[in-house]
Scaffold this motif. Structure first.
Motif, PDB file in Angstrom:
ATOM      1  N   SER A  73      44.951  36.745  60.365  1.00 44.76           N
ATOM      2  CA  SER A  73      45.220  37.148  61.646  1.00 44.76           C
ATOM      3  C   SER A  73      46.583  37.079  62.111  1.00 44.76           C
ATOM      4  CB  SER A  73      44.466  35.873  62.578  1.00 44.76           C
ATOM      5  OG  SER A  73      44.902  34.873  62.372  1.00 44.76           O
ATOM      6  N   GLN A  74      47.586  36.747  61.078  1.00 44.38           N
ATOM      7  CA  GLN A  74      48.970  36.822  61.393  1.00 44.38           C
ATOM      8  C   GLN A  74      49.804  37.903  60.870  1.00 44.38           C
ATOM      9  OE1 GLN A  74      50.014  34.187  63.035  1.00 44.38           O
ATOM     10  NE2 GLN A  74      47.796  33.415  62.957  1.00 44.38           N
ATOM     11  N   ALA A  80      45.963  42.654  68.163  1.00 46.79           N
ATOM     12  CA  ALA A  80      46.814  41.494  68.822  1.00 46.79           C
ATOM     13  C   ALA A  80      45.625  40.689  69.826  1.00 46.79           C
ATOM     14  CB  ALA A  80      47.816  42.157  69.570  1.00 46.79           C
ATOM     15  N   GLY A  81      46.106  39.722  69.880  1.00 44.78           N
ATOM     16  CA  GLY A  81      45.144  38.904  70.900  1.00 44.78           C
ATOM     17  C   GLY A  81      43.605  38.552  70.519  1.00 44.78           C
ATOM     18  N   VAL A  82      43.471  38.854  69.269  1.00 41.95           N
ATOM     19  CA  VAL A  82      42.056  38.344  68.767  1.00 41.95           C
ATOM     20  C   VAL A  82      42.048  37.386  67.708  1.00 41.95           C
ATOM     21  CG1 VAL A  82      39.771  39.333  67.711  1.00 41.95           C
ATOM     22  CG2 VAL A  82      41.115  41.114  69.175  1.00 41.95           C
ATOM     23  N   SER A  83      41.141  36.296  68.114  1.00 37.91           N
ATOM     24  CA  SER A  83      41.145  35.434  67.053  1.00 37.91           C
ATOM     25  C   SER A  83      40.109  35.701  65.749  1.00 37.91           C
ATOM     26  CB  SER A  83      40.544  34.056  67.585  1.00 37.91           C
ATOM     27  OG  SER A  83      39.054  34.140  67.806  1.00 37.91           O
ATOM     28  N   TYR A  84      40.535  35.195  64.681  1.00 36.63           N
ATOM     29  CA  TYR A  84      39.917  35.609  63.515  1.00 36.63           C
ATOM     30  C   TYR A  84      38.293  35.375  63.456  1.00 36.63           C
ATOM     31  CZ  TYR A  84      39.052  36.675  58.568  1.00 36.63           C
ATOM     32  OH  TYR A  84      38.751  37.138  57.636  1.00 36.63           O
ATOM     33  N   ILE A  85      37.852  34.344  63.955  1.00 41.02           N
ATOM     34  CA  ILE A  85      36.560  34.032  64.088  1.00 41.02           C
ATOM     35  C   ILE A  85      35.661  35.158  64.964  1.00 41.02           C
ATOM     36  CG2 ILE A  85      36.789  32.488  66.054  1.00 41.02           C
ATOM     37  CD1 ILE A  85      34.070  32.348  63.309  1.00 41.02           C
ATOM     38  N   ASP A  86      36.520  35.632  66.119  1.00 37.35           N
ATOM     39  CA  ASP A  86      35.847  36.700  66.739  1.00 37.35           C
ATOM     40  C   ASP A  86      35.711  37.914  66.090  1.00 37.35           C
ATOM     41  OD1 ASP A  86      35.445  34.753  68.858  1.00 37.35           O
ATOM     42  OD2 ASP A  86      37.333  35.541  69.859  1.00 37.35           O
ATOM     43  N   ASN A 215      35.752  46.789  56.030  1.00 34.53           N
ATOM     44  CA  ASN A 215      36.832  46.164  56.884  1.00 34.53           C
ATOM     45  C   ASN A 215      36.061  44.981  57.309  1.00 34.53           C
ATOM     46  OD1 ASN A 215      34.489  47.231  58.529  1.00 34.53           O
ATOM     47  ND2 ASN A 215      35.945  48.136  59.720  1.00 34.53           N
ATOM     48  N   ALA A 216      35.462  44.356  56.447  1.00 33.44           N
ATOM     49  CA  ALA A 216      34.705  42.896  56.914  1.00 33.44           C
ATOM     50  C   ALA A 216      35.777  41.893  57.126  1.00 33.44           C
ATOM     51  CB  ALA A 216      33.629  42.388  55.926  1.00 33.44           C
ATOM     52  N   PHE A 217      36.480  41.512  56.308  1.00 35.57           N
ATOM     53  CA  PHE A 217      37.644  40.696  56.225  1.00 35.57           C
ATOM     54  C   PHE A 217      38.883  40.824  56.701  1.00 35.57           C
ATOM     55  CE2 PHE A 217      34.411  39.772  52.737  1.00 35.57           C
ATOM     56  CZ  PHE A 217      33.574  38.908  53.330  1.00 35.57           C
ATOM     57  N   VAL A 218      39.215  42.023  56.343  1.00 37.15           N
ATOM     58  CA  VAL A 218      40.701  42.443  56.680  1.00 37.15           C
ATOM     59  C   VAL A 218      40.567  43.975  57.419  1.00 37.15           C
ATOM     60  CG1 VAL A 218      41.804  40.864  55.020  1.00 37.15           C
ATOM     61  CG2 VAL A 218      41.084  43.459  54.551  1.00 37.15           C
ATOM     62  N   PRO A 219      41.555  44.341  58.312  1.00 36.30           N
ATOM     63  CA  PRO A 219      41.732  45.795  58.637  1.00 36.30           C
ATOM     64  C   PRO A 219      41.905  46.679  57.606  1.00 36.30           C
ATOM     65  CG  PRO A 219      42.941  44.403  60.167  1.00 36.30           C
ATOM     66  CD  PRO A 219      42.553  43.554  58.945  1.00 36.30           C
ATOM     67  N   THR A 220      41.226  47.943  57.554  1.00 39.58           N
ATOM     68  CA  THR A 220      41.457  48.818  56.372  1.00 39.58           C
ATOM     69  C   THR A 220      42.956  49.122  56.173  1.00 39.58           C
ATOM     70  OG1 THR A 220      41.022  50.442  57.969  1.00 39.58           O
ATOM     71  CG2 THR A 220      39.237  49.646  56.828  1.00 39.58           C
ATOM     72  N   GLU A 221      43.859  49.057  57.440  1.00 37.34           N
ATOM     73  CA  GLU A 221      45.172  49.282  57.179  1.00 37.34           C
ATOM     74  C   GLU A 221      45.788  48.338  56.178  1.00 37.34           C
ATOM     75  OE1 GLU A 221      43.529  48.859  59.975  1.00 37.34           O
ATOM     76  OE2 GLU A 221      43.865  50.838  61.011  1.00 37.34           O
TER      77      GLU A 221
END
Length: 282
Positions: A73-74, A80-86, A215-221
């Motif tokens: 999430s960092q 931006a503005g989204v917590s990792y659990i969400d 893209n379950a755990f990280v964004p595809t980017e």
């Protein structure tokens, strides 16, 4: 004196008719059969030893992955503005749906080998209702597990996306429909393979590839270019995007409808194939 052979008196000789032939029992209606067979599978809810592992496993996995990948999430590619659990929990609903579909297939291969299916087929039961009953029961169990996961996420990890309760329920609906459709895929595969020892590794391999190349755990980017190319066409990624957007309060109708539509097409095409394979399985 003449002797005549005795012969049985027919109903015509007596001038009366015999008792009417009893109609053959054709079985109950298909709807009633589905209800009974679904109830049979849902009796697992009465056995804590069978239910708790299915509930605790996704919660434990959510605990591990939410902590291991929290630093994602960092990164700059993270919304931006989204917590990792969400960000993570809607994806876990989808991955749990895939696992639930796999369990449907494994359970069917077990029943094909323990004799219960042969007993069913000796009864006046429509063959398709056996699979439909399992599909209904597994879908209900999957939905219960997902509700528990959402509640645990809210109470333990502070899950509270912008979409609120309605958005999370929308994500839950997408996951349930996906699990229902994949259940038919894995049941068709299990009726073809017929062996639990073959079904488990094949299904597990498919599940692993779809899960980690998405893209379950990280964004595809944030993925390597070769893995990103696969993740962008991975059907699980599109289902995760639909569920995640609903939960985060920014849904795209096209993505959601496309996901649900593909699930409906999969069931329409695969369900008859699963029933045909099942009829030949024993």
């Amino acid at each position: 004196m003449s002797i005549t052979a005795d012969r049985p008196h027919s109903s015509a000789d007596a001038g009366t008719t015999g008792p009417p032939a009893q109609p053959r029992f054709r079985g109950s209606s298909a709807l009633r059969q589905i209800q009974v067979l679904s109830g049979r599978s849902l009796r697992a809810l009465r056995e804590p030893a069978l239910v708790l592992p299915g509930i605790l496993e996704p919660v434990l996995m959510l605990t591990v992955f939410s902590q291991v990948f929290k630093s994602v999430s960092q990164t700059q590619s993270f919304p931006a503005g989204v917590s990792y659990i969400d960000y993570l929990l809607p994806a876990f609903l989808i991955t749990s749906a895939v696992s639930a579909g796999l369990k449907s297939g494994v359970a069917l291969t077990t029943e094909l080998n323990n004799g219960i299916v042969s007993r069913f087929k000796s009864m006046p039961i429509h063959t398709g209702t056996i699979l439909i009953g399992r599909s209904v029961a597994d879908t209900v169990l999957n939905a219960v597990n997902m509700v528990v996961m959402l509640v645990a996420g809210a109470l333990i990890f502070g899950y509270g996306p912008e979409g609120g309760v309605l958005g999370s329920l929308g994500a839950l609906l997408v996951a349930v429909v996906l699990g229902w459709s994949l259940g038919w895929v894995f049941m068709a595969l299990s009726a073809w393979l017929r062996k639990p020892e073959a079904m488990q590794p094949v299904g597990g391999m498919v599940n692993m590839v779809l899960l980690f190349a998405s893209n379950a755990f990280v964004p595809t980017e944030g993925l390597p270019s070769w893995l990103r190319a696969f993740a962008e066409v991975n059907p699980m990624s599109h289902a995760i995007t639909a569920a995640r957007d609903l939960a985060l309060g920014d849904p795209e109708a096209g993505t959601v409808l496309a996901t649900l539509g593909i699930c409906a097409v999969v069931v329409t095409v695969i369900a008859p194939l699963a029933i045909r394979n099942f009829r030949r399985a024993s």
